[in-house]
Every structure is written in C-alpha cells, then in structure tokens.
Enzyme design. Structure first.
Site, PDB file in Angstrom:
ATOM      1  N   GLU A 263      12.630  20.197 -47.029  1.00  0.00           N
ATOM      2  CA  GLU A 263      13.816  20.509 -46.220  1.00  0.00           C
ATOM      3  C   GLU A 263      14.061  19.330 -45.283  1.00  0.00           C
ATOM      4  OE1 GLU A 263      13.824  24.276 -44.073  1.00  0.00           O
ATOM      5  OE2 GLU A 263      14.800  23.300 -42.361  1.00  0.00           O
ATOM      6  N   GLU A 268      19.084  19.870 -35.080  1.00  0.00           N
ATOM      7  CA  GLU A 268      19.098  21.248 -34.609  1.00  0.00           C
ATOM      8  C   GLU A 268      18.845  21.245 -33.113  1.00  0.00           C
ATOM      9  OE1 GLU A 268      16.161  23.695 -36.481  1.00  0.00           O
ATOM     10  OE2 GLU A 268      14.671  22.104 -36.552  1.00  0.00           O
TER      11      GLU A 268
END
Length: 453
Positions: A263, A268
């Site tokens: 991933e 974020e």
C-alpha cells in the site's frame, strides 16, 4: 597638505616650561597673552605677556609614512603564515566536497519520460464513470472507522470545477431506532465481504449503525500505473476526528492479502487542530505498508511526517505528489524538491529490510513472498490505482485514547455509539472546512511500462 598647524590656548610642552618660570605666581596662565586687551595692566606685565605671545603654542602635524620606526615588523614568526594558509585549505576542501556532491546528485538523477494516463480538473459534468468508482460500504475498511461510504451526491460531488468529499451526519432515524442498512439488497455494495455491506442499530444490545456518512472514490476501473508519477492538488479538511487520505492499492493481490501486496500512502492527516498531540491538520504523513501479515506490517520503517510552517494543510491548496520507479519511491508537497518520504529499493529487497520473525504467533513459518521475483522493489512492482477519501474516527489507534477529549475508547463495547453521543461537541468543528476539496488529479505512466513506449 603634508602637515597641519593648529594654534590652541595651550602652550607646547617646551614653551610651557619656559613661560611658567617667567610668570609670577599670581599670574593666570589661561588669560590672554595680549596686553592690548587689558590696558589696566602695568608695562612689565604687558611686556612679559608680549614675550609669551611670541612663543609657539601646541603644534600638531601629520606624521609621514615611514618616519616612525616599527621594529616589531622586522621580526617574522614562521608559524604566522599558517593562520592564513589553513583557512584557505579548509575553504578549498569545502568547495571540492560541495562540487562533488552536486555532481554526484546530478549524475544519479534519472529524468524519466512519462505518458499521460489520466488528467482531470473536474468539469461540472461530473466524475467520469469509466474512470472513477464511488465505494459503498459500512465495514470501516479494516480500521474500525465510523463512516458509511455512499454513492450519493451528498458526500461526493463536483461544484465550481472542484471535487468535494464531504462527511455528514447519519440519518438520526437509523441511529435512534432499530434499523438495518443492507447495501447488498440495494445492489450498491462495492465490497466482497458481507460484513462490509450490512449493519444496523439494535436498541436491545446498544449497538448502532455507522454514525456518519462520507465518501471514498477510486480509479481501479480506468486508471492505474506501474511506476510513474501522480499529483493531486487538494485542500485537506479541518474538523475533529476527520481522517483524510490520498493513497494507492494494487489492482491485483499478486503477493497475497494486505499488506503482502503493498500500500502506498501519498498523504494522510487528521482534521483536529494543531494542539492535537499526535498532530492535527498542520501535519501530514506519507508511508508504505508492507509485511507478511497485518501484525507485522513494517509501515513504521517507511513513514515520514511533514509539518506545515505557521499554517495548516486546510488553509490552502497544495499539490501532493508521488514519483515512483523500479529503483526508488518518494512523495512530495508542491515541488519535487520538498520531499516527504524517500525510499530506495536496494539489493536484498524489502524482506531483508523488514527483519520479520521466522513464524507467527501460531508457529506457522513465514515464507518470503517477494525476493523470488529478483526485483528489489517487490511488492511495489505491480499496477496500483488511486484512492481518495475522508474517513471518520476509527479503532486502530490512529486517534489515541485519552487525547484531547477523544469521546470514545477503542476497546469500548460500542465506540460508534460513544462517538454519536458526543456529536454536539465535534460536529460543529466541521462547519467551515470539514471536507476535502480537490482541484485536479494527474497520473503519468513511466516510459517502458504498461504500453508507454
């Protein structure tokens, strides 16, 4: 002029001694020496004053260069030259090192050629259905998140040429009374797991449906890259317990379930303000997730944070970028020079770098799923697609317990209910900027892969 002559009211040292011997004790040496200025004085005094007047007063002149000897200059210290030589040598060495570093940096930079895969500034006609998928699920995406992701324009919409992903409150009727949310019946659930498609409220045991709604969209259907670049120009949301993310997942799980197939998190953050101990919307992070299972996810080895100086990432738009090749991967903000995470794929691969245990807690031996490919970049050597979302809350530790009045505890019987009951505290913080706004998305494929010549 070579010399200057100044006449002051003081006697030169030689004249002073002579005149002092001639003057009577009562005479004031500071009186004018000219008798004509005081007619009341007697002749002898006037004559004396006249003789004093003819004396030379203090005489100053500029000394010519070379008139005064400087014997200290004739004695040379043999070590004195090193006071100059040593700094010059240091400067020369510094220039050589700096020059080598610049040369080495330029010689190792690879300016890849790219083919455009997807370029959009979101016209008001809406999301391209052949590119984007609006995800609909209630499972919390493995993190115990509190939102239900919807396919409606309430949570994902385009306005004034910009994409908005906006979280909203769940319908109170689905929370306060017994209810069932079944996305499979509606035919819109995008998950293959039934637990991600069905939820509800049970007033008997005290559990409730997802307390908020939000959006998550992806390009799995029509835009993916294997090595290349991505740039997303966006403004992150501001609001308590919001969790915005721009990230990538593999199109196919070639090496196994998450995180075996990898991933990539471009960015974020958290919507809380700068006082939040873990970092609010003044801090973003980039990371890679990789490991033999979720317990041994080695993300912490490839995780870097970046602080916004004197502002937040919710105040204005920023370009969040990714450059990814078979030899390295880095994320950046606004410019490739302002890198966040930089990872090189070195010999030995990520399995060796991870220092994973030999077996799991059940005694099952781990098998290296990556090194067999012979590519140090594995598992980051497959097609990945882009995801953008605004999550809310969660029980995986992204929001630590007992920090800044967190209204739920991860291990409580129903953290969703605790969160819903505190909505009068957190929901007002979403009013002004509680949404992710995206101006553009750009994706390029590196030359030599996926049909890019």
């Amino acid at each position: 002029m070579v010399s200057l002559t100044c006449t002051f009211g003081l006697l030169s040292s030689a004249a002073s001694l002579t005149s002092a011997a001639l003057l009577p004790k009562s005479a004031n040496p500071f009186l004018t020496p000219y008798a004509s200025q005081d007619p009341s004085r007697n002749t002898s005094s006037a004559a004396l004053d006249q003789s004093v007047a003819t004396q030379r007063y203090f005489h100053s002149r500029r000394v010519k260069k070379g008139e005064i000897e400087r014997p200290w200059t004739k004695v040379k210290d043999p070590k004195e030259k090193w006071v100059t030589i040593i700094p010059l040598i240091g400067m020369l060495v510094g220039f050589i090192i700096a020059g080598y570093m610049v040369w080495d940096g330029l010689s190792t930079v690879v300016n890849h050629k790219y083919c455009p895969v997807y370029m959009s500034d979101f016209p008001n006609s809406g999301l391209e259905s052949d590119i984007w998928t609006k995800e609909a699920e209630v499972g919390g995406f493995g993190n115990g998140q509190f939102e239900e992701t919807t396919v409606t324009t309430e949570n994902v919409f385009i306005q004034d040429g910009m994409l908005h992903i906006k979280p909203t409150l769940q319908d109170a009727s689905l929370i306060e009374k017994n209810s069932v949310i079944n996305l499979q019946v509606d035919g819109i659930c995008t998950s293959s797991l039934w637990t991600n498609c069905i939820t509800g409220t049970n007033t008997t045991n005290g559990t409730i449906a997802n307390p908020v709604k939000s959006g998550r969209i992806n390009t799995k259907k029509g835009a993916s890259i294997k090595y290349g670049r991505i740039e997303v120009e966006a403004k992150l949301p501001a609001g308590d317990w919001l969790w915005p993310a721009i990230w990538l997942l593999p199109v196919k799980k070639v090496y196994g379930e998450w995180p075996e197939s990898g991933e990539i998190d471009i960015v974020e953050s958290r919507g809380n303000n700068y006082t939040y101990p873990q970092g609010g919307n003044n801090i973003v992070s980039s990371s890679l997730h990789w490991g033999p299972d979720s317990v041994n996810d080695a993300w912490w080895r490839t995780n870097v944070k970046r602080n916004a100086l004197h502002t937040t990432f919710g105040k204005k738009f920023h370009t969040f970028g990714l450059e990814w090749s078979e030899k390295y991967l880095f994320t950046y903000i606004d410019t490739r020079l302002l890198q966040v995470l930089y990872t090189t794929f070195t010999k030995g691969g990520l399995w060796e770098r991870g220092h994973f245990p030999e077996a799991n807690s059940n005694g099952t031996k781990y098998v290296d799923p990556w090194s067999q490919t012979g590519r140090p970049s594995t598992p980051f050597d497959q097609d990945f697609y882009l995801i953008m979302n605004v999550a809310v809350g969660g029980t995986n530790g992204w929001f630590q317990d007992d920090k800044n009045g967190k209204p739920w505890v991860d291990e409580s019987p129903d953290p969703r209910k605790d969160f819903w009951n505190a909505r009068n505290n957190w929901y007002p913080t979403w009013n002004q900027s509680g949404e992710m706004v995206v101006k553009s998305v750009k994706m390029w494929q590196q030359e030599g892969y996926n049909g890019c010549p």
